[in-house]
Design a protein around this motif. Structure first.
Motif, PDB file in Angstrom:
ATOM      1  N   THR A 849     -16.429  37.035  24.337  1.00  0.00           N
ATOM      2  CA  THR A 849     -17.435  37.340  25.455  1.00  0.00           C
ATOM      3  C   THR A 849     -18.697  36.611  25.077  1.00  0.00           C
ATOM      4  O   THR A 849     -19.347  35.817  26.177  1.00  0.00           O
ATOM      5  CB  THR A 849     -17.918  38.789  25.251  1.00  0.00           C
ATOM      6  OG1 THR A 849     -16.337  39.579  25.522  1.00  0.00           O
ATOM      7  CG2 THR A 849     -18.519  39.045  26.581  1.00  0.00           C
ATOM      8  N   GLY A 862     -16.824  38.470  32.350  1.00  0.00           N
ATOM      9  CA  GLY A 862     -16.509  39.770  32.970  1.00  0.00           C
ATOM     10  C   GLY A 862     -15.221  40.176  32.495  1.00  0.00           C
ATOM     11  O   GLY A 862     -15.036  41.311  32.186  1.00  0.00           O
ATOM     12  N   TYR A 863     -14.115  39.301  32.471  1.00  0.00           N
ATOM     13  CA  TYR A 863     -12.766  39.841  31.943  1.00  0.00           C
ATOM     14  C   TYR A 863     -12.907  40.362  30.705  1.00  0.00           C
ATOM     15  O   TYR A 863     -12.239  41.342  30.262  1.00  0.00           O
ATOM     16  CB  TYR A 863     -11.977  38.532  31.969  1.00  0.00           C
ATOM     17  CG  TYR A 863     -10.498  38.771  31.387  1.00  0.00           C
ATOM     18  CD1 TYR A 863      -9.708  39.869  32.112  1.00  0.00           C
ATOM     19  CD2 TYR A 863     -10.103  38.099  30.295  1.00  0.00           C
ATOM     20  CE1 TYR A 863      -8.268  40.071  31.606  1.00  0.00           C
ATOM     21  CE2 TYR A 863      -8.853  38.337  29.813  1.00  0.00           C
ATOM     22  CZ  TYR A 863      -8.062  39.281  30.335  1.00  0.00           C
ATOM     23  OH  TYR A 863      -6.899  39.464  29.862  1.00  0.00           O
ATOM     24  N   TRP A 866     -14.476  43.525  30.478  1.00  0.00           N
ATOM     25  CA  TRP A 866     -13.458  44.692  30.987  1.00  0.00           C
ATOM     26  C   TRP A 866     -12.670  45.054  29.662  1.00  0.00           C
ATOM     27  O   TRP A 866     -12.339  46.397  29.506  1.00  0.00           O
ATOM     28  CB  TRP A 866     -13.060  44.048  32.229  1.00  0.00           C
ATOM     29  CG  TRP A 866     -11.816  45.004  32.462  1.00  0.00           C
ATOM     30  CD1 TRP A 866     -11.904  46.482  33.132  1.00  0.00           C
ATOM     31  CD2 TRP A 866     -10.513  45.162  32.372  1.00  0.00           C
ATOM     32  NE1 TRP A 866     -10.565  47.109  33.186  1.00  0.00           N
ATOM     33  CE2 TRP A 866      -9.822  46.297  32.733  1.00  0.00           C
ATOM     34  CE3 TRP A 866      -9.634  43.939  31.787  1.00  0.00           C
ATOM     35  CZ2 TRP A 866      -8.527  46.366  32.560  1.00  0.00           C
ATOM     36  CZ3 TRP A 866      -8.089  44.282  31.571  1.00  0.00           C
ATOM     37  CH2 TRP A 866      -7.550  45.526  32.249  1.00  0.00           C
ATOM     38  N   ALA A 902     -19.294  43.952  32.893  1.00  0.00           N
ATOM     39  CA  ALA A 902     -18.262  43.288  33.433  1.00  0.00           C
ATOM     40  C   ALA A 902     -18.236  42.978  35.149  1.00  0.00           C
ATOM     41  O   ALA A 902     -18.143  41.858  35.387  1.00  0.00           O
ATOM     42  CB  ALA A 902     -16.637  44.112  33.038  1.00  0.00           C
TER      43      ALA A 902
END
Length: 1193
Positions: A849, A862-863, A866, A902
């Motif tokens: 991230t 964002g992925y 999440w 996310a």
């Protein structure tokens, strides 16, 4: 100094009248002498004085001649006022005149410009110019001379002054001299030496003075009184001496300081001209009576020697003391003619014409070279030889010897029978020194300074030429007039030996039994009674100290290093080791020292050998000698063993072994051969078959094979000796896998160390099947699993882990790391998860991230956020965490935080692409909605990497495009208070101005409506992304970010999520009522008929709608819609969307208020989309745009 006349000529004219020689000069190569005689110029050959040619051209007396430095032409000047230029071939080529008689001429040494001086003027002539430039002078010119560099011309004047002119004839310096009026300058010349630091001008005047000046006019030293009128001054080529002639009818030699050294020749009349032949010791003299004398000057050597100090005369007035060992030199300036020199220990005596000066050293240091005056004896002495002692000087005159104290008092006198030929101080106590005296009649006397009676040592038949006595005064060496060197024993007077062809002899001061003599170009060194050793050497031997021989050749003294090797080997042949060592100490090469050391060692002279090995710093042999000496102290006396050790060290192994065997020390021979790896020889000396000896020998042999680069043989030997570990290491180092597995298969299971080494080596060779076989044989499961992991055989590792789950972590952790290294981060994260390493799993995702944010890959960020949130949710439902409320709370907080981040990164990806890239695939409405959504989300805090400026910039642009002018103005005002990147500045400033021309309101069609309370909302809400009236949060489609017609509801207490789903699944869908355009109603007596206007439905028809308004108008707190079981039953399943979050979260329920609007839900990430938007994205990407999960059909 002696002057020997080479030839003499007397010049007369036809009438036999004497012709005065006014001037003369040499051709630069010295082959011809040019003479001004009468009115002719005479040219002589200098070799034999023959007259080559008389040159006629002048009509009156020729006063001056001069030759150009390049030797091409010479000039003559006459009383007939003319100057004639002659070539070297004796042809006249040019004539020019002055107004008066020519007095002197001088050629410039560089430019060959001729200066011609008459009575009242001087001219400067060059071959290039037709005219002669002339310059007036206020006094008669008598002489002239150019400086070495040809820049200045000195003129001597009759008024006693010296005028220095430049090349143009301008006066630069005038030298005013005392008593000038009565002292006409009659001759001057510049010193021709280029070694002097400044130009020196010698000036002789008829005030009977000789003076020296610098170019600046400053006088050097004092005037020298000559006592006669000088007529000519001439320098030697190197400037060391000055020749002066004049009214004293002599030509005298002076030093460059003006000190008189001697007379070159007595003449019958005044000397008017004198010239020194270039670069030689010949002087030509010209006289009033026409005599021309050509003299050779012979400078004799005046010197003295004592041990390593040699004193000699230099430049006739200086004494140089040279240290023959260090080659240091020191000069003593006596400023008078040095006649004799004597040196002894710290004393130096120098005889000058009218005194003897005694010097002594400042200190007793052997290397000190500084002398100071001790005494002066102010008396004139006549002597042939001078000797100095500690407190006396000894003068020798023919047969007489006289001893004087340093105060000049005569103390002793000895008169010999014959002429004294040789005298030498041989040392002794101060005041009682001994002298060795050799006489012409062959007597050799010994005289002590304090004893009036000479002692006769011996008498020989021939005259003595040279003498020396040995260091201990026991032997005497004499060189006689027949060049024979005779050596006598002083005590017995016996002639020990004699050698021919000697001119001088010297005993070695460091070694009693060695002398050297020189003769016939050979140096002869004789030690004891051994034959003479010869080598080439020119000159006379005057001293012999250690390995240095002092040799006088012509005028120079040199020290010659002579290795004493020959003498040393003569002693070694006779096994005289101690004498050989004494000779070696005098000076031999390192190779000679080594030979001496080994010879002495083999001769068992350990003391001499030790000293010799110390000299060459051979620690190995010194250790051996020390070892032997220690053993001797302990009582060992077997010389055979000692000699065996010596032979062993020298490499004579077989001789050493034989000596050991003779001395019954076979084990020493065996150890020696073993150490030398000569195992075949060692076996010959093994004792009575001791098996331990044999094993030791095989092991040593294997060690040797290993070190001598025969590893296979070494490994086989180790195996046969039972040293399996060593064998395995060698096999492993060389990568012989087949040999290794053979050894491993033969080994017993119990030999775990050897087996584990074998397995480790096989693994290093990447022979994994063989390594696995060995580990299986050992039953070492852990190592076997590690092997599969190392080999990346994951399937085999997983199979083993299924049988042995206790090793799970040792497989999954490396597997996850391997996946991460190969960029399979999601699989790596799952593997960490499987291994139960939640922290590592989270760490991988956090790093991913972080990297995505740094690299502006916001959709990836964002992925991963999440994924992180789902990881936190997994941890929160873990059994251990459920029991820990704080940990559970922390994980759920992290889940919500990561979900929010996310969403924001996913949304910001579109904004970032819009601001940074030239084109965008998004519609203006979508960008408008996304930027509004982000600004609402930013009210809490802004995650790293998301730009508020970018978001406001996109909002301002799209608001203006879509007609939301109020919002656009707000966005531009906000931007003005922020730091805007330079690329947006102009656009923002322009937009801020242009938006003021638009109406201050937003388009009604853009205002969002709350589907719960039907309130129209402003485009931005300070309370966040919710209704301003009922506080119901808006639900967005996660592509276009439009508000979906959904209202979230919650279940009443006591109703579980599963029960609610069951109730909804069993609910009966509502029937649509049949539509009729006409409606009839009866109210009392009246009957009504309506067309097209529906009566209001009773609210009870849809209990959910009734529930929507259960909130406080304008309240600050959000009140959710709470639904009972009966309300659920009334709902249609198709209108309800359920987000099924895993435990410990509750499900989320949403009711669609516009069933005709189709909505798609992603069951992976629980996001809701407009079906059209979702399908387009799914077709483009093949997965959910948010969580990238594929959906089942």
């Amino acid at each position: 100094m002696r002057a020997v006349p080479t030839w003499v000529d007397k010049v007369q004219d036809r009438d036999k009248l004497e012709q005065c020689i006014w001037d003369l000069c040499f051709r630069p190569d010295g082959s011809q002498l040019i003479v001004a005689a009468g009115n002719r110029v005479l040219v002589y050959d200098t070799n034999d004085g023959t007259l080559i040619q008389p040159l006629k051209g002048h009509k009156d007396t020729v006063y001056c001649v001069t030759y150009a430095r390049d030797g091409k032409r010479f000039a003559s000047g006459s009383a007939d006022k003319s100057v004639i230029i002659w070539t070297s071939k004796l042809e006249g080529i040019l004539k020019y005149t002055h107004n008066d008689a020519i007095q002197c001429l001088s050629y410039n040494p560089l430019t060959h410009q001729l200066a011609s001086c008459a009575v009242s003027d001087f001219g400067l002539w060059t071959a290039e110019q037709k005219n002669v430039s002339k310059h007036k002078v206020n006094s008669r010119i008598t002489c002239c001379s150019w400086t070495n560099d040809g820049q200045y011309l000195a003129l001597g004047l009759y008024n006693g002054l010296v005028s220095i002119r430049n090349k143009s004839g301008e006066e630069k310096v005038k030298i005013e001299r005392p008593n000038a009026a009565t002292s006409p300058v009659w001759s001057l010349q510049w010193n021709p030496s280029r070694d002097e630091t400044y130009d020196v001008l010698a000036v002789a005047d008829w005030g009977q003075r000789l003076s020296f000046y610098q170019l600046s006019g400053k006088q050097i030293g004092k005037d020298r009184n000559l006592g006669y009128d000088p007529c000519t001054v001439s320098w030697f080529s190197k400037g060391e001496y000055v020749v002066i002639g004049g009214a004293n009818k002599q030509c005298t030699l002076h030093t460059k300081e003006g000190v008189k050294l001697g007379v070159i020749g007595d003449q019958a009349s005044w000397v008017w001209g004198a010239a020194v032949k270039p670069d030689s010791n010949y002087v030509a003299v010209g006289c009033q009576d026409g005599t021309i004398g050509y003299y050779q000057l012979i400078f004799s050597t005046v010197h003295g020697l004592y041990k390593d100090r040699y004193a000699y005369r230099d430049n006739m007035t200086d004494v140089i003391i040279q240290h023959l060992i260090t080659d240091q030199k020191v000069r003593i300036k006596c400023r008078d003619l040095v006649k004799k020199i004597a040196i002894y220990r710290h004393r130096l005596a120098v005889q000058l014409p009218d005194k003897i000066v005694i010097y002594e050293l400042y200190s007793d240091d052997a290397a000190d070279m500084h002398y100071k005056v001790k005494e002066k004896i102010n008396r004139k002495f006549d002597c042939n030889l001078l000797v100095v002692c500690s407190q006396n000087i000894i003068l020798c005159q023919d047969k007489r010897l006289q001893s004087f104290s340093f105060q000049g008092i005569k103390e002793k006198e000895w008169v010999m029978e014959s002429l004294i030929r040789y005298i030498k101080v041989i040392g002794g106590p101060p005041g009682r020194e001994g002298l060795l005296v050799g006489l012409k009649n062959g007597q050799i006397m010994k005289i002590f300074v304090d004893n009036p009676f000479p002692i006769m040592l011996l008498k020989q038949a021939t005259s003595v030429r040279c003498l020396d006595v040995s260091a201990s005064r026991t032997k005497l060496a004499v060189v006689d007039e027949h060049s024979t060197c005779l050596v006598y024993d002083i005590n017995t007077k016996e002639l020990l030996f004699q050698e021919p062809n000697a001119n001088s002899v010297a005993w070695n001061t460091h070694y009693e039994d060695m002398l050297c003599f020189s003769g016939n170009g050979l140096l002869n060194i004789k030690a004891s009674n051994f034959p003479v050793h010869q080598q080439k050497l020119q000159g006379f031997v005057v001293g012999f100290s250690g390995s240095k021989i002092f040799c006088l050749h012509v005028y120079s003294m040199s020290s010659v290093d002579v290795p004493q090797s020959a003498s040393m080997y003569q002693y070694l042949e006779k096994k005289f080791f101690k004498d050989a060592y004494k000779v070696a100490c005098l000076g031999v090469t390192d190779g000679d020292w080594e030979v001496l050391a080994h010879e002495a060692l083999e001769g068992l002279d350990f003391d001499t050998a030790k000293k010799a090995f110390i000299r060459i710093r051979d620690l190995r042999y010194l250790e051996l000698i020390h070892n032997i000496e220690e053993r001797k102290k302990r009582g060992e006396q077997d010389t055979m063993v000692f000699l065996g050790d010596v032979y062993g060290y020298q490499g004579k192994f077989h001789e050493g072994a034989k000596l050991y065997k003779k001395a019954n020390h076979e084990h020493k021979a065996m150890n020696m051969y073993t150490d030398l790896r000569m195992f075949e020889y060692a076996k010959e000396y093994i004792g009575s078959g001791d098996p331990l000896d044999k094993k030791m020998l095989i092991t040593k042999q294997a060690d040797w094979a290993k070190s001598s680069n025969e590893p296979k043989a070494a490994a086989e030997m180790y195996i046969s000796a039972g040293e399996f570990c060593k064998a395995i290491d060698i096999i492993g180092d060389h990568g012989w896998a087949d040999m290794m597995i053979d050894v491993a298969r033969k080994l017993d299971k119990a030999d775990r160390e050897a087996l584990s080494r074998a397995a480790a080596h096989l693994a290093k060779m990447e022979q994994y099947p063989y390594a696995a076989e060995v580990y299986s044989k050992m039953g070492d499961i852990k190592s076997l699993i590690s092997l599969h992991v190392e080999a990346k055989h994951w399937d085999d590792a997983f199979t083993l882990v299924e049988k042995h789950p206790e090793y799970k972590e040792e497989v999954y952790v490396p597997y996850a790391q391997w996946l991460a290294e190969n960029d399979k981060f999601e699989e790596a994260q799952q593997a960490f998860h499987k291994a139960g390493l939640q922290t590592e799993a989270v760490k991988v995702l956090e790093q991913l991230t972080h990297n995505a944010v740094l690299e502006s890959r916001f959709n990836d960020a964002g992925y991963y956020f999440w994924k992180l949130s789902m990881q936190c949710l997994d941890i929160a439902k873990d059994d251990e965490v459920i029991d820990d409320p704080d940990k559970k709370e922390e994980m759920l907080n992290k889940f919500h935080d990561y979900q929010r981040k996310a969403d924001m990164y996913y949304a910001y990806h579109s904004i970032q692409r819009y601001t940074d890239e030239p084109f965008t695939s998004h519609l203006p409405e979508a960008l408008f909605n996304i930027s509004r959504y982000l600004l609402h989300m930013m009210q809490e805090n802004v995650p790293h990497g998301i730009s508020k400026v970018g978001t406001l910039y996109a909002l301002a642009k799209q608001s203006k495009n879509l007609g939301a002018y109020k919002l656009a103005r707000y966005a531009y005002e906000k931007l003005q208070s922020l730091r805007v990147p330079s690329r947006f500045l102009e656009t923002v400033d322009l937009g801020s101005i242009m938006i003021r021309s638009k109406p201050f309101h937003d388009g009604d069609d853009l205002l969002p409506m709350c589907y719960r309370c039907s309130t129209t909302n402003p485009l931005l809400n300070n309370n966040g992304d919710c209704c301003i009236n009922c506080r119901q949060p808006f639900i967005h489609s996660f592509v276009s970010f439009e508000v979906l017609p959904l209202v979230e509801f919650v279940l009443e207490d006591g109703l579980t999520d599963e029960e609610a789903v069951l109730v909804l699944d069993l609910s009966i869908p509502k029937q649509k009522k049949e539509e009729k355009n006409w409606r009839e109603s009866r109210m009392g007596p009246s009957q009504t008929l309506r067309l097209g206007d529906d009566p209001p439905e009773d609210e009870d028809d849809d209990p959910f709608t009734a529930k929507l308004m259960t909130f406080e108008q304008g309240g600050t707190d959000f009140t959710p819609v709470v639904v009972t079981k009966s309300v659920l039953q009334s709902m249609s399943r198709s209108e309800v969307y359920i987000l099924k979050w895993p435990k410990p979260l509750r499900y989320q329920f949403f009711r669609s208020l516009l069933p005709d609007v189709t909505i798609t839900q992603c069951h992976s990430c629980q996001k809701l989309f407009h079906t059209d938007d979702f399908e387009l994205q799914y077709l483009q990407k093949g997965s959910c745009p948010f969580c990238r999960g594929a959906m089942e059909d």
